[in-house]
Enzyme design. Structure first.
Site, PDB file in Angstrom:
ATOM      1  N   ASP A 114       4.723 -13.762  -2.790  1.00 30.49           N
ATOM      2  CA  ASP A 114       5.498 -12.800  -1.592  1.00 30.49           C
ATOM      3  C   ASP A 114       5.338 -13.816  -0.068  1.00 30.49           C
ATOM      4  O   ASP A 114       6.117 -13.429   0.748  1.00 30.49           O
ATOM      5  CB  ASP A 114       5.054 -11.375  -1.348  1.00 30.49           C
TER       6      ASP A 114
ATOM      7  N   ARG B  37       9.679  -3.998   4.933  1.00 30.38           N
ATOM      8  CA  ARG B  37       8.452  -4.194   4.106  1.00 30.38           C
ATOM      9  C   ARG B  37       7.734  -5.353   4.679  1.00 30.38           C
ATOM     10  O   ARG B  37       8.344  -6.356   5.071  1.00 30.38           O
ATOM     11  CB  ARG B  37       8.920  -4.526   2.570  1.00 30.38           C
TER      12      ARG B  37
ATOM     13  N   ASN C  48       0.637 -12.141  -3.585  1.00 30.70           N
ATOM     14  CA  ASN C  48       1.629 -11.584  -4.619  1.00 30.70           C
ATOM     15  C   ASN C  48       0.912 -10.157  -4.960  1.00 30.70           C
ATOM     16  O   ASN C  48       0.241  -9.776  -4.585  1.00 30.70           O
ATOM     17  CB  ASN C  48       1.749 -12.374  -5.842  1.00 30.70           C
ATOM     18  N   LYS C  49       2.059  -9.807  -5.978  1.00 32.10           N
ATOM     19  CA  LYS C  49       1.777  -8.165  -6.424  1.00 32.10           C
ATOM     20  C   LYS C  49       0.197  -7.860  -6.655  1.00 32.10           C
ATOM     21  O   LYS C  49      -0.256  -8.580  -7.496  1.00 32.10           O
ATOM     22  CB  LYS C  49       2.686  -8.196  -7.635  1.00 32.10           C
TER      23      LYS C  49
ATOM     24  N   ARG D   9      14.018  -5.077  -4.830  1.00 33.83           N
ATOM     25  CA  ARG D   9      12.606  -5.464  -4.557  1.00 33.83           C
ATOM     26  C   ARG D   9      12.603  -7.145  -4.831  1.00 33.83           C
ATOM     27  O   ARG D   9      13.399  -7.477  -5.445  1.00 33.83           O
ATOM     28  CB  ARG D   9      11.554  -4.636  -5.110  1.00 33.83           C
ATOM     29  N   GLY D  10      11.382  -7.393  -4.714  1.00 35.29           N
ATOM     30  CA  GLY D  10      11.044  -8.922  -4.947  1.00 35.29           C
ATOM     31  C   GLY D  10      11.592  -9.928  -3.657  1.00 35.29           C
ATOM     32  O   GLY D  10      12.483  -9.684  -2.985  1.00 35.29           O
ATOM     33  N   ALA D  11      10.428 -10.581  -3.418  1.00 38.57           N
ATOM     34  CA  ALA D  11      10.556 -11.184  -1.952  1.00 38.57           C
ATOM     35  C   ALA D  11      11.892 -12.091  -1.752  1.00 38.57           C
ATOM     36  O   ALA D  11      12.566 -11.749  -0.691  1.00 38.57           O
ATOM     37  CB  ALA D  11       9.533 -12.374  -1.902  1.00 38.57           C
TER      38      ALA D  11
ATOM     39  N   GLN E 138       6.776  -3.148 -12.928  1.00 34.68           N
ATOM     40  CA  GLN E 138       7.783  -4.047 -12.685  1.00 34.68           C
ATOM     41  C   GLN E 138       7.868  -5.239 -13.931  1.00 34.68           C
ATOM     42  O   GLN E 138       8.811  -5.558 -14.436  1.00 34.68           O
ATOM     43  CB  GLN E 138       7.480  -5.027 -11.633  1.00 34.68           C
TER      44      GLN E 138
HETATM   45  O1  MRU Z   1       6.761  -4.733  -4.748  1.00 35.63           O
HETATM   46  P1  MRU Z   1       7.808  -5.779  -5.139  1.00 35.63           P
HETATM   47  O2  MRU Z   1       8.340  -5.384  -6.582  1.00 35.63           O
HETATM   48  O3  MRU Z   1       8.884  -6.232  -4.194  1.00 35.63           O
HETATM   49  O4  MRU Z   1       6.758  -7.113  -5.441  1.00 35.63           O
HETATM   50  C1  MRU Z   1       7.441  -8.148  -6.072  1.00 35.63           C
HETATM   51  C2  MRU Z   1       6.466  -9.414  -6.130  1.00 35.63           C
HETATM   52  O5  MRU Z   1       5.300  -9.153  -5.929  1.00 35.63           O
HETATM   53  C3  MRU Z   1       7.009 -10.543  -6.898  1.00 35.63           C
HETATM   54  O6  MRU Z   1       6.039 -11.237  -7.782  1.00 35.63           O
HETATM   55  C4  MRU Z   1       7.271 -11.395  -5.826  1.00 35.63           C
HETATM   56  O7  MRU Z   1       8.091 -10.930  -4.974  1.00 35.63           O
HETATM   57  C5  MRU Z   1       7.843 -12.862  -6.121  1.00 35.63           C
HETATM   58  S1  MRU Z   1       9.592 -12.371  -6.586  1.00 35.63           S
HETATM   59  C6  MRU Z   1      10.634 -14.046  -6.912  1.00 35.63           C
END
Ligand code: MRU
Length: 366
Positions: free
Chosen positions: A257, A109, A267-268, A67-69, A216
């Site tokens: 994201d 996603r 973002n999250k 996970r993470g963009a 996270q």
């Molecule tokens: O649902 P996730 O864990 O994929 O969400 C991740 C985030 O929101 C991060 O803050 C974002 O992707 C930036 S990662 C460098």
């Protein structure tokens, strides 16, 4: 907490491209598998999983193994390189198979634009490579996926250095979610700023929002920072207001994201609340993201698709039931922070300041 670097190293024969002791995602050219650290198990178990087909890579993205963009974009790129290693048909067959895999991967996603960006870049590479021999196609596609991976690590270091200049010495920094090595090719975006500030000799402490519902912050950010010997404490999301009110937070940095053309930042879930609090208390709210997160084709945050995830991720933690059976839960996985609350966005191309009316377009030509 220092972890045993043998235990966290990805099980591949070559040096990992992450440049870190561990990797969210790597490619093993020996058997053309995509290797991922199963982030669902952290911080208690370290287990790498191997994926042999692009469909499986898409499923790993959907189910949050990775996970993470930026990390999901890199995983998808490796998934498409893997397809090139498996598809021995003529140019037309290769392009059809490539198109199908790309669609499945990019639909895994919806919010993080890095995923669609990486798939589109791999599709352009595939179009150029289609007429080559299967062996040359494989080599070309793998080189492109590796370039995406390497460039992401370099971007993290570049934006980290820019952000670090603005971190006050002695600051307590609040971050939300995990925007670290685990969310990127390596090093991290928001955590890259924190790492770079520390490498520049600044004294920093971190408050990590636990980041309900997927945790996270508690599970991943705390694990990464503690392993680097960076002073980190976890708070529940609802405690942030208290610490702002007490003057205990001097700087906020988060990842993103997707950043719209007007500077709105997705973002999250929970990030918007942090930005409102930072603004109310006069604390800089900053974002670190690679250029692959900037989406100039999406005019404002209102057009960013927000992923809705399952009820179960809110209603349970592991096997523990938190919400009565039959009661619904809402689970938007991301929110949008309006540009006027974003003091700075650090990218590898430079900095722009949405709260001052600056948009990413000024950096687009670099
Ligand atoms: O649902 P996730 O864990 O994929 O969400 C991740 C985030 O929101 C991060 O803050 C974002 O992707 C930036 S990662 C460098």
């Amino acid at each position: 907490m220092r972890f045993d670097s043998d235990a966290v190293r990805p099980p591949i024969s070559r040096a990992p491209l992450s440049g870190a002791a561990y990797s969210a995602v790597e490619y093993d050219p020996d058997d053309d598998t995509v290797v991922m650290l199963d982030q669902r198990l952290l911080p208690t178990r370290i287990e790498y999983l191997r994926y042999t087909k692009p469909d499986e890579v898409a499923e790993a993205i959907r189910t949050m193994v990775v996970r993470g963009a930026p990390a999901i974009g890199i995983a998808a790129a490796y998934g498409m390189a893997q397809l090139a290693a498996q598809e021995s048909g003529d140019a037309a067959m290769f392009l059809v198979a490539n198109g199908v895999a790309g669609r499945v991967l990019s639909e895994a996603r919806p919010t993080a634009v890095n995923l669609a960006w990486a798939v589109a870049r791999m599709a352009r590479c595939a179009a150029g490579a289609a007429k080559l021999s299967p062996a040359e196609r494989r080599a070309t596609m793998l080189a492109e996926a590796e370039a995406i991976h390497r460039e992401d690590v370099a971007a993290c270091r570049a934006m980290g250095a820019l952000g670090a200049l603005e971190v006050p010495d002695g600051a307590t920094i609040l971050t939300h979610c995990n925007a670290g090595a685990l969310a990127t090719g390596g090093y991290g975006t928001a955590l890259g700023v924190i790492r770079a500030a520390r490498e520049a000799g600044k004294r920093v402490r971190v408050l990590a929002d636990e980041t309900r519902p997927y945790l996270q912050g508690a599970r991943l950010t705390a694990w990464e920072l503690a392993a680097d010997g960076i002073d980190v404490e976890v708070i529940t999301d609802s405690m942030a207001a208290h610490f702002f009110q007490r003057g205990a937070i001097q700087f906020v940095v988060v990842g993103s994201d997707r950043i719209a053309a007007n500077g709105d930042v997705a973002n999250k879930i929970g990030t918007y609340g942090v930005a409102v609090l930072a603004h109310a208390h006069g604390v800089p709210f900053t974002v670190a993201a690679p250029w692959s997160t900037v989406d100039l084709r999406t005019p404002t945050g209102a057009e960013i698709p927000i992923e809705e995830r399952s009820r179960d991720e809110v209603a349970r933690i592991g096997n523990t039931v938190l919400v009565p059976d039959g009661v619904g839960c809402r689970h938007p996985a991301f929110d949008v922070t309006p540009a006027r609350l974003v003091d700075a966005v650090y990218t590898e191309r430079g900095v722009f300041r949405p709260a001052r009316g600056e948009t990413p377009s000024a950096l687009a030509r670099r």
